[in-house]
Design an enzyme around this catalytic site. Structure first.
Site, short mmCIF file in Angstrom:
data_model
loop_
_atom_site.label_atom_id
_atom_site.label_comp_id
_atom_site.label_asym_id
_atom_site.label_seq_id
_atom_site.Cartn_x
_atom_site.Cartn_y
_atom_site.Cartn_z
N LYS A 74 53.16 16.77 -33.26
CA LYS A 74 52.43 16.47 -31.97
C LYS A 74 53.11 15.86 -30.79
O LYS A 74 54.38 15.34 -30.70
CB LYS A 74 51.65 14.99 -32.43
N SER A 149 42.87 12.41 -31.98
CA SER A 149 43.55 13.17 -30.85
C SER A 149 44.72 14.10 -31.27
O SER A 149 44.97 14.92 -30.57
CB SER A 149 44.27 11.94 -29.84
N SER A 173 43.29 9.14 -35.41
CA SER A 173 43.73 10.54 -34.75
C SER A 173 44.18 11.38 -35.93
O SER A 173 44.55 12.59 -35.36
CB SER A 173 44.63 10.27 -33.47
N1 GLN Z 1 39.71 7.96 -31.05
C1 GLN Z 1 40.49 6.79 -30.82
C2 GLN Z 1 40.90 6.18 -29.43
O1 GLN Z 1 40.73 7.08 -28.58
C3 GLN Z 1 41.79 6.86 -31.72
C4 GLN Z 1 42.88 7.59 -31.18
C5 GLN Z 1 44.08 7.67 -32.00
O2 GLN Z 1 44.15 7.29 -33.28
N2 GLN Z 1 45.15 8.06 -31.35
O3 GLN Z 1 41.45 5.38 -29.39
#
Ligand code: GLN
Length: 458
Positions: A74, A149, A173
């Protein structure tokens, strides 16, 4: 061939690391322009690395646990010489000057890093649509979001353009895109894996974890990345189990295992998803698991608590992107969601002298953690849906609250610091649906065993 078998066959001279990599490079060239899972590739360096590993195998020298396996990373994890953009224009020209601890471990075990994967800007999202590299498509449900994400990592594994991938999970994410793309995704206990070299979203929640098509791959990667890191004070000095050994005897793991089924997790989920998960639970019951019905009264508190803390920690983490050291000043170039979080975080921090929001959120967090660990006292694992709804079509306009609603079942594990994973459970007209497992802090092994046992039922 599953990941452990492939790894064996590379060691046994039945398959070369170079063949494995070249097969993927062909697929990447064909598939990646369509799905945009990798945003940067270094295939020449990867080929060199594969040849060097094959050379050692041919000479009968020792090679590492990941020898010849191809890995995607990532874009918010530091890898030397790769762009570490966090999918933001802010870091468009930032090149990793060192390897994060997890990367050092992967390289030391002879994993081949082929490229960096797409994500939501600074990991703040659930759809991979906010990347400045453009969105990633869902390989299993074309035209839909892959989740986020870590959408690029999930899509890369789902479309078989690499063996394994790393992601980060702050509020879901890893698990959310694993669910939407029909692959396995594992978020370790907080502190079980080093975060050193990960760009923070919200540091008290962030964990690095992995994606794989099968439980063997999840176990193998955990064996490599888990364990204390002296450079990172939030890691725990814990006895890391041998995850691959523990799945070798997972066949009977379901016998007598106590599965906690929380009614409220199902109440908030769409019916086709509920039906799939209930069927899976039934199947595990038939294989000897025991179901314990539970209630969790604080589900409604989870999203507000998570986002409030996320805003404040993210605001603080972004103060270093002031344009002096890392390129652009974040507020001048970032997207709408990142800017929203910076403004909200700044506002909440200013109000803090009165203890109006943040202090209350920390209290709520303690309560949630206490309740969840309380529920886990009587059972081995909590089982339920990973995401309450199916992924939307790429480009659909959602209100922030609608986007946040995807996270209601995943933020709990980050609030409580417990390990959690998503495993494929079925599909609704071809769109994958994931099932989530959550366990006590540092009971990561139990989840991996259950993933393997569940996989074996198919
Ligand atoms: N969707 C969640 C957020 O926007 C989780 C994001 C993540 O786990 N990086 O914070």
């Amino acid at each position: 061939m599953n990941i452990l078998e492939k790894s064996q066959s590379i060691r046994n001279h039945e398959k070369t690391a170079s063949d494995n990599l070249e097969g993927f490079i062909k697929q990447i060239n064909k598939v990646n322009p369509k799905i945009n899972a990798f945003v940067e590739l270094k295939t020449d360096e990867a080929i060199e690395r594969a040849n060097e590993i094959d050379g050692r195998i041919n000479k009968g020298e020792k090679v590492g646990k990941l020898a010849g396996l191809v890995v995607g990373i990532k874009s918010n994890i530091n890898v030397e010489d790769f762009h570490v953009t966090a999918a933001s224009r802010t870091l468009e020209n930032y090149i990793g000057s060192y390897d994060a601890t997890v990367i050092r471990r992967i390289k030391a075990e002879d994993g081949i890093i082929v490229g960096m994967t797409n994500m939501d800007e600074f990991a703040a999202g659930s759809s991979t649509e906010t990347s400045f590299h453009g969105p990633t498509d869902n390989p299993r449900a074309p035209g839909r979001i892959p989740g986020g994400s870590s959408g690029g990592s999930a899509a890369a594994v789902a479309s078989k353009i690499c063996d394994l991938a790393l992601g980060s999970d702050t509020g879901g994410s890893i698990r959310n895109p694993a669910s939407h793309c029909g692959v396995m995704g594992f978020k370790p206990s907080y502190g079980a894996v080093s975060r050193q070299g990960l760009l923070d979203l919200a540091m008290s929640f962030d964990q690095i974890g992995s994606f794989s098509m099968d439980a063997g791959g999840i176990a193998l990667m955990l064996n490599v990345i888990a364990g204390e890191d002296r450079r990172e004070c939030t890691t725990i000095d814990w006895e890391v189990p041998d995850f691959t050994a523990s799945i070798a005897d997972s066949r009977n793991a379901l016998k007598g295992m106590r599965l906690g089924v929380v009614k409220e997790f199902f109440d908030v989920s769409d019916e086709p998803i509920v039906n799939i998960i209930e069927e899976r639970i039934h199947q595990m019951q038939e294989a000897g698991a025991e179901v314990v019905e539970l209630n969790f009264d604080y589900l409604k508190l989870c999203l507000p608590t998570y986002y409030l803390i996320n805003y404040v920690e993210f605001f603080s983490a972004t103060r270093k992107y002031d344009g002096r050291k890392y390129g652009e000043r974040i507020e001048e170039v970032c997207g709408e969601e990142v800017l929203r979080r910076i403004h909200m975080g700044s506002y909440i921090s200013q109000q803090e002298y009165s203890g109006k929001y943040y202090k209350k959120a920390l209290q709520a967090r303690s309560l949630i953690r206490k309740e969840i660990t309380g529920l886990l006292k009587d059972v081995d694992v909590l089982v339920g849906p990973t995401v309450p709804k199916l992924p939307h079509k790429v480009g659909t306009q959602l209100e922030p609250m609608e986007m946040y609603a995807y996270d209601i079942l995943t933020v709990i594990a980050n609030l409580a610091g417990i390990p959690a994973a998503s495993t494929p459970a079925g599909d609704v007209k071809g769109i994958p649906v994931g099932m989530q497992f959550q366990a006590k802090p540092l009971d990561d092994e139990k989840i991996v065993k259950l993933m393997a046992a569940h996989e074996g039922l198919n």
